[in-house]
Enzyme design. Structure first.
Site, PDB file in Angstrom:
ATOM      1  N   LYS A  16      36.995  70.726  88.718  1.00 33.70           N
ATOM      2  CA  LYS A  16      37.899  71.141  87.592  1.00 33.70           C
ATOM      3  C   LYS A  16      37.810  72.881  87.647  1.00 33.70           C
ATOM      4  O   LYS A  16      36.708  73.357  88.242  1.00 33.70           O
ATOM      5  CB  LYS A  16      37.711  70.729  86.309  1.00 33.70           C
ATOM      6  CG  LYS A  16      36.287  71.095  85.720  1.00 33.70           C
ATOM      7  CD  LYS A  16      35.818  70.491  84.367  1.00 33.70           C
ATOM      8  CE  LYS A  16      34.687  70.961  83.880  1.00 33.70           C
ATOM      9  NZ  LYS A  16      34.254  70.270  82.629  1.00 33.70           N
ATOM     10  N   TYR A  26      37.682 106.035  79.215  1.00 28.62           N
ATOM     11  CA  TYR A  26      38.285 106.061  78.073  1.00 28.62           C
ATOM     12  C   TYR A  26      37.155 106.358  76.902  1.00 28.62           C
ATOM     13  O   TYR A  26      36.130 105.635  76.887  1.00 28.62           O
ATOM     14  CB  TYR A  26      38.809 104.672  77.688  1.00 28.62           C
ATOM     15  CG  TYR A  26      40.206 104.626  78.406  1.00 28.62           C
ATOM     16  CD1 TYR A  26      41.485 105.304  78.391  1.00 28.62           C
ATOM     17  CD2 TYR A  26      40.187 103.457  79.348  1.00 28.62           C
ATOM     18  CE1 TYR A  26      42.523 104.955  78.950  1.00 28.62           C
ATOM     19  CE2 TYR A  26      41.280 103.345  80.278  1.00 28.62           C
ATOM     20  CZ  TYR A  26      42.566 104.244  79.990  1.00 28.62           C
ATOM     21  OH  TYR A  26      43.781 103.918  81.063  1.00 28.62           O
TER      22      TYR A  26
END
Length: 375
Positions: free
Chosen positions: A38, A267
Site C-alpha cells: 500500500k 528565508y
C-alpha cells in the site's frame, strides 16, 4: 528538452527480495507472508516492488484501497490481492472482475458483494476484520460469530479467513500485544472447524518480536523496506540487522559559493554565518519530501561526510555548509537518504529529527520524486 530531475530515489530490488526472504525465514513452514505494498509500496513503487517480490515467491499482496489493487492486477500481478480499507458498495463488481479479496466489516458491503458475485456467476473469497484492541476498522469480537453467520447466508461469497491488527507489537514487552492476541485466539476458536480457514494478525513488529502470533499468515510492511518498526535499527548482531534499507535519495549540487561572516541564509535569515563559510546549494526542498522541520538541523552526505543544513529549507532548494571539504563542485552527488562512503543517513535518523517515523519519511521521499529500481 529533458524530462529528468536533479533528484532521484533509487530502490534496490535485491534489498527488497532479501528482506522478504528474511521475513520468510522468521516464520514457520507453511505460514504465508503477505507483502504490504500500500501507499505505493511505502514510496518504493508498488508495481515494481510487487514484481520484484513475485520473482522470489511472494503470492499474497496487501493494499489499502481498491484502486491500488486494480493497478496491481492490470500490471500483471497474479497473486492474491487483499484490499484492507473496505470499499464503496457501488464498486463491489470490481472485486469480482479482477479476482480481489476484500477485508469485510460491514453488512452493507457484504450484501453488495454478494449481489455482484451472483450476477457474474462467481464466488468471492472474503476475510473478516475484527477489532481486538486497535480501535480502528473491524467488528467487535463479541459480534464476530454472528457476523460470520450472517455472511454465510449470502450467496456468492465465502468467508475464508479472519484478521486483526496489533497496535504495539513493535514494543517487545507490550502487554497489549499479548492481550490482543488472546482476544483474537478466543474469537477464532469460535469459528473452529472451517476448512482452509486463514487467520492473520501479525505485522512486522509481531514477526520480529512475537513469533507465536504468526498464525497462518503474516503481513510484512515496513520490514520489507529494510526498517525495524520500533525505529532505530537494533544493535549489531541482532536479527534486525539483516533488514537492508532499500531506498536511497540523492541529488546533485547546483551551485557552490562563499559567504562572509554574518551573512544571512534563506528565508527569515534564521541562520547567519558564524564565520566565513562555503555553502552548496541543492535543488531539493519540502516539495520533494525534505521536510521544512529539518531547517537548521538536517544533514546531507557530500564527499562521504555529513554536512549540516543551514537556514530554512525552501520549496525547491536548501543550502548546506561544506566549509573545510576540498574539491566540492557543481554536479557532485549529495545523498539525503542512504550511504556515501562510510557515512550513512537512515530514514530513522531523519524521523528522529522531524518527530516522525521511518514510514512517513519513505513515503514522502518516494512519492515526491523520480524513482528507479536498481538491478
Amino acid at each position: 528538452m529533458s524530462d529528468t530531475s536533479f533528484n532521484c530515489v533509487s530502490v534496490s530490488r535485491k534489498a527488497l527480495q532479501s528482506n522478504y526472504k528474511f521475513i520468510e525465514s522468521r516464520v514457520a513452514p507453511g505460514v504465508k507472508v503477505m507483502a504490504m505494498v500500500k501507499a505505493d509500496a511505502y514510496g518504493h513503487d508498488m508495481v515494481l516492488t510487487a514484481r520484484a517480490l513475485e520473482d522470489v515467491g511472494c503470492t499474497v499482496f496487501g493494499v489499502a484501497e481498491l484502486c491500488e489493487a486494480v493497478i496491481l492486477r492490470k500490471s500483471g500481478i497474479k497473486g492474491q490481492i487483499f484490499v484492507m480499507l473496505g470499499f464503496d458498495p457501488e464498486n463491489a463488481a470490481i472485486f469480482v472482475e479482477h479476482d480481489l479479496t476484500p477485508a469485510i466489516f460491514s453488512s452493507r458491503a457484504a450484501t453488495a458483494l454478494s449481489r455482484a458475485a451472483v450476477a457474474a456467476g462467481k464466488q468471492v473469497e472474503v476475510h473478516v476484520k475484527v477489532d481486538t484492541g486497535m480501535g480502528r476498522l473491524g467488528v467487535m469480537p463479541r459480534d464476530l460469530v454472528g457476523f460470520v453467520k450472517e455472511l454465510d447466508t449470502l450467496p456468492g461469497i465465502s468467508v475464508q479467513g479472519v484478521m486483526s491488527h496489533f497496535p504495539e507489537s513493535d514494543v517487545p514487552d507490550s502487554s497489549s500485544t499479548r492481550d490482543g492476541f488472546s482476544t483474537f485466539e478466543q474469537a477464532c476458536s469460535l469459528l473452529a472447524g472451517r476448512e482452509n480457514f486463514v487467520r492473520h494478525i501479525a505485522n512486522s513488529g509481531a514477526v520480529l518480536n512475537f513469533p507465536d502470533t504468526n498464525c497462518d499468515m503474516v503481513r510484512a510492511g515496513i520490514s520489507l523496506y529494510g526498517y525495524h518498526p520500533f525505529g532505530k535499527q537494533p544493535e549489531n548482531g541482532s536479527d534486525g540487522n539483516r533488514l537492508i534499507p532499500a531506498m536511497t535519495f540523492s541529488t546533485q549540487i547546483i551551485q557552490v559559493k562563499d559567504l562572509p561572516k554574518g551573512a544571512g541564509i534563506s528565508y527569515g535569515h534564521t541562520y547567519r554565518a558564524e564565520r566565513d563559510m562555503r555553502i552548496a546549494v541543492l535543488p531539493v526542498g519540502y516539495e520533494d519530501g525534505f521536510s521544512r522541520i529539518l531547517s537548521n538541523q538536517g544533514e546531507v552526505l557530500i564527499h562521504g561526510r555529513k554536512v549540516p543544513v543551514r537556514g530554512r529549507i525552501c520549496m525547491n532548494i536548501c543550502m548546506v555548509e561544506i566549509t573545510g571539504i576540498d574539491g566540492v563542485q557543481v554536479g557532485d552527488e549529495a545523498v539525503l537518504l542512504g550511504r556515501q562512503g562510510d557515512a550513512v543517513i537512515t530514514a530513522d535518523d531523519i524521523a528522529e529529527k522531524t518527530g516522525s517515523i521511518s514510514y512517513e519519511v519513505l513515503c514522502l521521499f518516494g512519492n515526491n520524486n523520480k524513482r528507479v529500481h536498481r538491478e
